[in-house]
Design an enzyme around this catalytic site. Structure first.
Site, short mmCIF file in Angstrom:
data_model
loop_
_atom_site.label_atom_id
_atom_site.label_comp_id
_atom_site.label_asym_id
_atom_site.label_seq_id
_atom_site.Cartn_x
_atom_site.Cartn_y
_atom_site.Cartn_z
N LYS A 1 2.14 -4.06 6.32
CA LYS A 1 2.46 -4.26 4.76
C LYS A 1 3.96 -3.68 4.98
O LYS A 1 4.80 -4.28 4.04
CB LYS A 1 1.66 -2.94 4.17
CG LYS A 1 0.28 -3.43 4.06
CD LYS A 1 0.01 -4.71 3.47
CE LYS A 1 -1.38 -4.83 2.98
NZ LYS A 1 -1.69 -6.00 2.01
N SER B 1 -1.03 3.50 10.78
CA SER B 1 -2.03 2.39 11.33
C SER B 1 -1.17 1.09 11.40
O SER B 1 -0.07 0.91 10.84
CB SER B 1 -3.29 2.20 10.62
OG SER B 1 -3.14 1.42 9.60
N THR C 1 0.89 -1.22 -0.06
CA THR C 1 -0.01 0.19 0.12
C THR C 1 0.92 1.21 -0.13
O THR C 1 2.06 1.26 0.36
CB THR C 1 -1.01 -0.04 1.32
OG1 THR C 1 -1.37 1.42 1.45
CG2 THR C 1 -0.41 -0.52 2.24
N TYR D 1 -2.34 -1.85 10.62
CA TYR D 1 -2.46 -2.35 9.36
C TYR D 1 -1.27 -2.09 8.33
O TYR D 1 -0.64 -2.97 7.83
CB TYR D 1 -3.76 -1.96 8.54
CG TYR D 1 -3.82 -2.33 7.25
CD1 TYR D 1 -3.68 -3.42 6.64
CD2 TYR D 1 -4.20 -1.21 6.60
CE1 TYR D 1 -3.68 -3.39 5.16
CE2 TYR D 1 -4.07 -1.28 5.05
CZ TYR D 1 -3.81 -2.29 4.22
OH TYR D 1 -3.77 -2.27 2.96
N HIS D 2 -1.23 -0.80 8.17
CA HIS D 2 -0.09 -0.23 7.05
C HIS D 2 1.19 -0.74 7.63
O HIS D 2 2.06 -1.26 6.76
CB HIS D 2 -0.02 1.27 6.88
CG HIS D 2 -1.57 1.70 6.27
ND1 HIS D 2 -2.84 2.35 6.91
CD2 HIS D 2 -1.81 1.74 4.96
CE1 HIS D 2 -3.51 2.32 6.10
NE2 HIS D 2 -3.13 2.29 4.98
N1 LIG Z 1 -8.94 -2.02 -1.63
C1 LIG Z 1 -8.13 -1.32 -1.30
O1 LIG Z 1 -8.48 -0.06 -1.52
C2 LIG Z 1 -6.84 -1.57 -1.43
C3 LIG Z 1 -5.54 -0.51 -1.22
C4 LIG Z 1 -4.41 -1.04 -1.08
C5 LIG Z 1 -4.04 -1.97 -0.88
N2 LIG Z 1 -5.09 -3.18 -0.60
C6 LIG Z 1 -4.51 -4.33 -0.50
O2 LIG Z 1 -4.95 -5.16 -1.65
C7 LIG Z 1 -5.47 -6.44 -1.14
C8 LIG Z 1 -6.78 -6.73 -1.39
O3 LIG Z 1 -7.83 -5.66 -0.84
P1 LIG Z 1 -9.35 -5.88 -0.85
O4 LIG Z 1 -9.78 -4.48 -0.57
O5 LIG Z 1 -9.67 -6.85 -1.76
O6 LIG Z 1 -9.36 -6.67 0.64
P2 LIG Z 1 -10.71 -7.82 0.99
O7 LIG Z 1 -10.65 -7.74 2.53
O8 LIG Z 1 -11.80 -7.34 0.34
O9 LIG Z 1 -9.98 -9.04 0.36
C9 LIG Z 1 -9.11 -9.71 1.13
C10 LIG Z 1 -9.61 -11.36 1.23
O10 LIG Z 1 -8.28 -12.22 1.63
C11 LIG Z 1 -9.21 -13.09 2.50
N3 LIG Z 1 -7.97 -13.49 3.66
C12 LIG Z 1 -7.58 -12.70 4.46
N4 LIG Z 1 -6.54 -13.43 5.10
C13 LIG Z 1 -6.62 -14.65 4.69
C14 LIG Z 1 -5.86 -15.82 4.79
N5 LIG Z 1 -5.09 -15.82 5.81
N6 LIG Z 1 -6.06 -16.92 4.23
C15 LIG Z 1 -7.07 -17.08 2.99
N7 LIG Z 1 -7.84 -15.74 2.84
C16 LIG Z 1 -7.56 -14.64 3.48
C17 LIG Z 1 -10.26 -12.22 3.29
O11 LIG Z 1 -11.28 -13.32 3.44
C18 LIG Z 1 -10.86 -11.55 2.01
O12 LIG Z 1 -11.67 -12.11 1.37
C19 LIG Z 1 -4.99 -6.45 0.33
O13 LIG Z 1 -3.98 -7.09 0.79
C20 LIG Z 1 -5.08 -4.85 0.73
O14 LIG Z 1 -4.31 -4.42 1.59
C21 LIG Z 1 -6.32 -2.94 -1.08
#
Ligand SMILES: NC(=O)c1ccc[n+]([C@@H]2O[C@H](COP(=O)([O-])OP(=O)(O)OC[C@H]3O[C@@H](n4cnc5c(N)ncnc54)[C@H](O)[C@@H]3O)[C@@H](O)[C@H]2O)c1
Length: 385
Positions: A186, A180, A145, A182-183
């Site tokens: 990462k 945070s 991120t 979370y960040h």
């Molecule tokens: N959505 C955004 O704006 C955004 C921005 C920057 C980075 N990201 C990164 O992109 C990735 C996807 O984001 P998203 O918005 O789709 O998140 P999301 O939470 O919708 O999807 C993540 C999925 O991973 C699954 N998951 C989590 N831990 C798991 C594990 N140990 N085993 C199996 N499945 C697992 C969850 O059940 C979920 O369905 C994340 O890593 C997030 O940090 C997202």
């Protein structure tokens, strides 16, 4: 036929990515343990649009597009689950979305912080070891991120910076200081990936992604049941999606603090294009490629104005309201982040204009009555005394 595994495929980004790769003729295998659906239930953060579970979704997708997606339910942090999967499939690439991505959730308290820390670090660590042991040439594409960099008072480079010190120079990972837990997980992931890429000659791309907005991709336009899970709540909703829902429901757009917080944003369709580009341009063994994955930068005030302007076209009156900032972050700061790497690979962005915002609204408006004011307001404070 290229072979890709998508970890975290039930999520907002994972599912559309799985469909896109399948339509590009990859052999696609998806994994999820439904951690997000559990946190959604625990925190009363029901999605405004919620798709069926992966087995059902992949059947719908196959009936419409005639491509198969293999579904596996399991925990990416569990070696007994991941080792046989990687050994059997020998993937060309693994796209790793499977983390707990909510900053507010990670700041709720000790238990939520522990879940975030353990899940995110262990899913990355375990994936690395399964790759080392069973498929060391696989390209790991990891979602990081832009929040890893924080808001430094200097330009943000694309992952790396040359440092000159006492007459000598060396290239280092760009300094990172997140706001945070979370960040911060990462940042720790990036360190793990870089250590193991050097140590075991792995091939890794780490995508520093900005907040994503939107709902439509080529495949999800075909049938509503293929739409990604879409949140506007304070736990899983990203800011643009939340503003659009607030506008439609007649709730003032909640600008945190002064609203000068600036970040890089991208449309969900561009997330798909960026990851496809990363997959087609793998690094060499031992290399960690880092791209800043966003297409345009805005302050929160500018975003709110953009949503308001789009609503004016539809005669929807919109109020903006500055509310006390629940987060600990700078509200007025310098921000200039490079993002040329993916454009150099061929990314043509879909920018945020009124048409794009109105198209998202067209899907939200039919669910207007389900939008809860309580869920759209911040429920988590970064600091409690
Ligand atoms: N959505 C955004 O704006 C955004 C921005 C920057 C980075 N990201 C990164 O992109 C990735 C996807 O984001 P998203 O918005 O789709 O998140 P999301 O939470 O919708 O999807 C993540 C999925 O991973 C699954 N998951 C989590 N831990 C798991 C594990 N140990 N085993 C199996 N499945 C697992 C969850 O059940 C979920 O369905 C994340 O890593 C997030 O940090 C997202």
């Amino acid at each position: 036929m290229k072979n890709v595994i998508i970890l975290g495929a039930d999520g907002y980004l994972g599912w559309p990515m799985a469909m896109k790769f399948a339509c590009e003729n990859y052999r696609v295998t998806v994994v999820d343990n439904y951690l997000k659906r559990k946190i959604v239930a625990d925190t009363d953060s029901t999605a405004l649009i919620e798709g069926p579970r992966l087995k059902e979704r992949s059947e719908i997708f196959q009936s419409l597009f005639n491509f198969n997606i293999e579904v596996n339910e399991g925990d990416c942090a569990d070696a007994n689950f991941m080792d046989p999967l990687i050994e059997r499939l020998q993937p060309d690439a693994v796209v790793h979305f499977a983390e707990q991505p909510s900053a507010p959730y990670s700041m709720m308290g000790r238990s939520e912080a522990t879940t975030t820390f353990n899940n995110n670090l262990n899913s990355t660590f375990n994936l690395i070891w399964s790759i080392v042991k069973y498929s060391p040439n696989t390209h790991i594409i990891k979602l990081g991120t832009m929040g890893e960099y924080g808001t430094p008072n200097i330009d943000i480079e694309e992952g790396w910076i040359d440092i000159e010190h006492n007459g000598r120079t060396q290239k280092f990972l760009y300094p990172r200081q997140a706001s945070s837990l979370y960040h911060t997980t990462k940042i720790l992931d990036t360190d793990l990936l870089w250590f193991y890429a050097r140590h075991y000659n792995l091939r890794v791309t780490d995508l520093m992604q900005g907040p994503v907005y939107g709902i439509f991709t080529d495949e999800s336009r075909a049938d509503d049941r293929l739409l990604p899970n879409f949140h506007y709540d304070d736990i899983f909703g990203t800011v643009v999606n939340r503003f659009i829902c607030q506008a439609v429901a007649g709730i003032p757009l909640t600008v945190f603090g002064a609203g000068g917080q600036t970040r890089g944003y991208l449309n969900i369709e561009d997330t798909m294009k960026c990851i496809a580009l990363a997959a087609s341009n793998p690094p060499k063994n031992g290399e960690l490629l880092i791209y800043n994955q966003f297409t345009e930068q805005f302050s929160v005030n500018q975003l709110a104005m953009k949503v308001r302007r789009a609503c004016e076209l539809l005669n929807i009156p919109v109020e903006m309201q500055n509310i006390p900032n629940p987060r600990v972050e700078q509200e007025n700061h310098y921000y200039n982040a490079k993002h040329t790497g993916l454009s150099d690979l061929g990314l043509v962005p879909k920018l945020m204009d009124s048409d794009v915002i109105c198209e998202i609204m067209s899907k939200v408006v039919v669910k207007k009555d389900e939008i809860s004011r309580k869920r759209a307001l911040p429920r988590v404070q970064w600091k409690t005394s």
